[in-house]
Design a protein around this motif. Structure first.
Motif, PDB file in Angstrom:
ATOM      1  N   LEU A   1       7.024  -3.975   3.944  1.00  0.00           N
ATOM      2  CA  LEU A   1       5.588  -3.884   3.732  1.00  0.00           C
ATOM      3  C   LEU A   1       5.212  -2.480   3.264  1.00  0.00           C
ATOM      4  CD1 LEU A   1       2.749  -5.100   3.924  1.00  0.00           C
ATOM      5  CD2 LEU A   1       2.756  -4.515   6.364  1.00  0.00           C
ATOM      6  N   HIS A   2       5.762  -1.473   3.900  1.00  0.00           N
ATOM      7  CA  HIS A   2       5.495  -0.084   3.523  1.00  0.00           C
ATOM      8  C   HIS A   2       5.929   0.164   2.077  1.00  0.00           C
ATOM      9  CE1 HIS A   2       6.014   4.321   3.561  1.00  0.00           C
ATOM     10  NE2 HIS A   2       4.995   4.283   4.399  1.00  0.00           N
ATOM     11  N   ASP A  47       0.251   4.980  -2.460  1.00  0.00           N
ATOM     12  CA  ASP A  47      -0.019   5.681  -1.208  1.00  0.00           C
ATOM     13  C   ASP A  47      -0.196   4.624  -0.125  1.00  0.00           C
ATOM     14  OD1 ASP A  47      -0.601   7.713   0.589  1.00  0.00           O
ATOM     15  OD2 ASP A  47      -2.731   7.778   0.081  1.00  0.00           O
ATOM     16  N   VAL A  48       0.081   5.004   1.099  1.00  0.00           N
ATOM     17  CA  VAL A  48      -0.045   4.045   2.192  1.00  0.00           C
ATOM     18  C   VAL A  48      -1.349   4.232   2.938  1.00  0.00           C
ATOM     19  CG1 VAL A  48       0.955   3.273   4.365  1.00  0.00           C
ATOM     20  CG2 VAL A  48       2.425   3.751   2.418  1.00  0.00           C
ATOM     21  N   GLU A  57       6.267  -2.053  -0.339  1.00  0.00           N
ATOM     22  CA  GLU A  57       5.382  -2.795  -1.241  1.00  0.00           C
ATOM     23  C   GLU A  57       4.040  -2.074  -1.416  1.00  0.00           C
ATOM     24  OE1 GLU A  57       4.988  -6.904  -0.124  1.00  0.00           O
ATOM     25  OE2 GLU A  57       7.143  -7.262  -0.336  1.00  0.00           O
ATOM     26  N   LEU A  58       3.535  -1.489  -0.336  1.00  0.00           N
ATOM     27  CA  LEU A  58       2.292  -0.719  -0.436  1.00  0.00           C
ATOM     28  C   LEU A  58       2.452   0.469  -1.371  1.00  0.00           C
ATOM     29  CD1 LEU A  58       1.171  -0.677   3.280  1.00  0.00           C
ATOM     30  CD2 LEU A  58      -0.168  -1.546   1.369  1.00  0.00           C
ATOM     31  N   LEU A  66      -3.722  -0.870   8.518  1.00  0.00           N
ATOM     32  CA  LEU A  66      -3.252  -1.947   7.657  1.00  0.00           C
ATOM     33  C   LEU A  66      -2.527  -3.007   8.483  1.00  0.00           C
ATOM     34  CD1 LEU A  66      -2.215  -2.474   4.324  1.00  0.00           C
ATOM     35  CD2 LEU A  66      -0.254  -2.618   5.861  1.00  0.00           C
ATOM     36  N   ARG A  80       2.601  -0.777  -4.931  1.00  0.00           N
ATOM     37  CA  ARG A  80       1.346  -1.339  -5.411  1.00  0.00           C
ATOM     38  C   ARG A  80       0.228  -0.303  -5.526  1.00  0.00           C
ATOM     39  NH1 ARG A  80      -1.060  -7.051  -4.520  1.00  0.00           N
ATOM     40  NH2 ARG A  80       1.160  -7.481  -4.613  1.00  0.00           N
ATOM     41  N   HIS A  81       0.135   0.613  -4.541  1.00  0.00           N
ATOM     42  CA  HIS A  81      -0.996   1.537  -4.484  1.00  0.00           C
ATOM     43  C   HIS A  81      -0.613   3.001  -4.627  1.00  0.00           C
ATOM     44  CE1 HIS A  81      -3.580  -1.795  -3.380  1.00  0.00           C
ATOM     45  NE2 HIS A  81      -2.735  -2.124  -2.408  1.00  0.00           N
ATOM     46  N   PHE A 117      -1.460   3.355   7.874  1.00  0.00           N
ATOM     47  CA  PHE A 117      -0.548   2.216   8.056  1.00  0.00           C
ATOM     48  C   PHE A 117      -0.890   1.414   9.307  1.00  0.00           C
ATOM     49  CE2 PHE A 117       3.959   0.571   8.704  1.00  0.00           C
ATOM     50  CZ  PHE A 117       3.909  -0.307   7.630  1.00  0.00           C
TER      51      PHE A 117
END
Length: 97
Positions: free
Chosen positions: A57-58, A67-68, A60-61, A74, A64-65, A71
């Motif tokens: 998940l981290h 930056d997280v 993928e974040l 999220l 995608r972005h 967390f």
């Protein structure tokens, strides 16, 4: 109405800090025990251990972005999404309410 919320076991909202490895670095995440329980079920549903799920998940974040951000927040929202899709708390959690 309030008994449903105020009558829960205090252990369910106790903050638990766990160490996790993300991108080769160890960090810690603090969440209420109830959220850790939900995340364990969510990870299992996806076919991962909790550590694998959090790392994926981290990653993928980041992809995608870029930056997280927060967390922990999220993860809490991920739990609400998981529950809103029809997942229900375990019988043990429901009995405590």
């Amino acid at each position: 109405m309030c008994n449903l919320y105020s009558g829960q076991d205090p252990a369910s909202y106790e903050t638990v800090k766990r160490s996790i490895r993300l991108n080769g670095h160890v960090t810690s995440v603090a969440l209420e025990r109830q959220f850790w329980d939900i995340l364990e079920r969510l990870a299992a549903t996806e076919g991962f251990s909790l550590a694998q799920f959090l790392a994926r998940l981290h990653d993928e974040l980041l992809n995608r972005h870029g930056d997280v951000g927060n967390f922990s927040s999220l993860l809490r929202v991920a739990c609400t999404i998981y529950l809103s899709r029809g997942e229900t708390p375990s019988d043990e959690t429901a009995a405590a309410a």
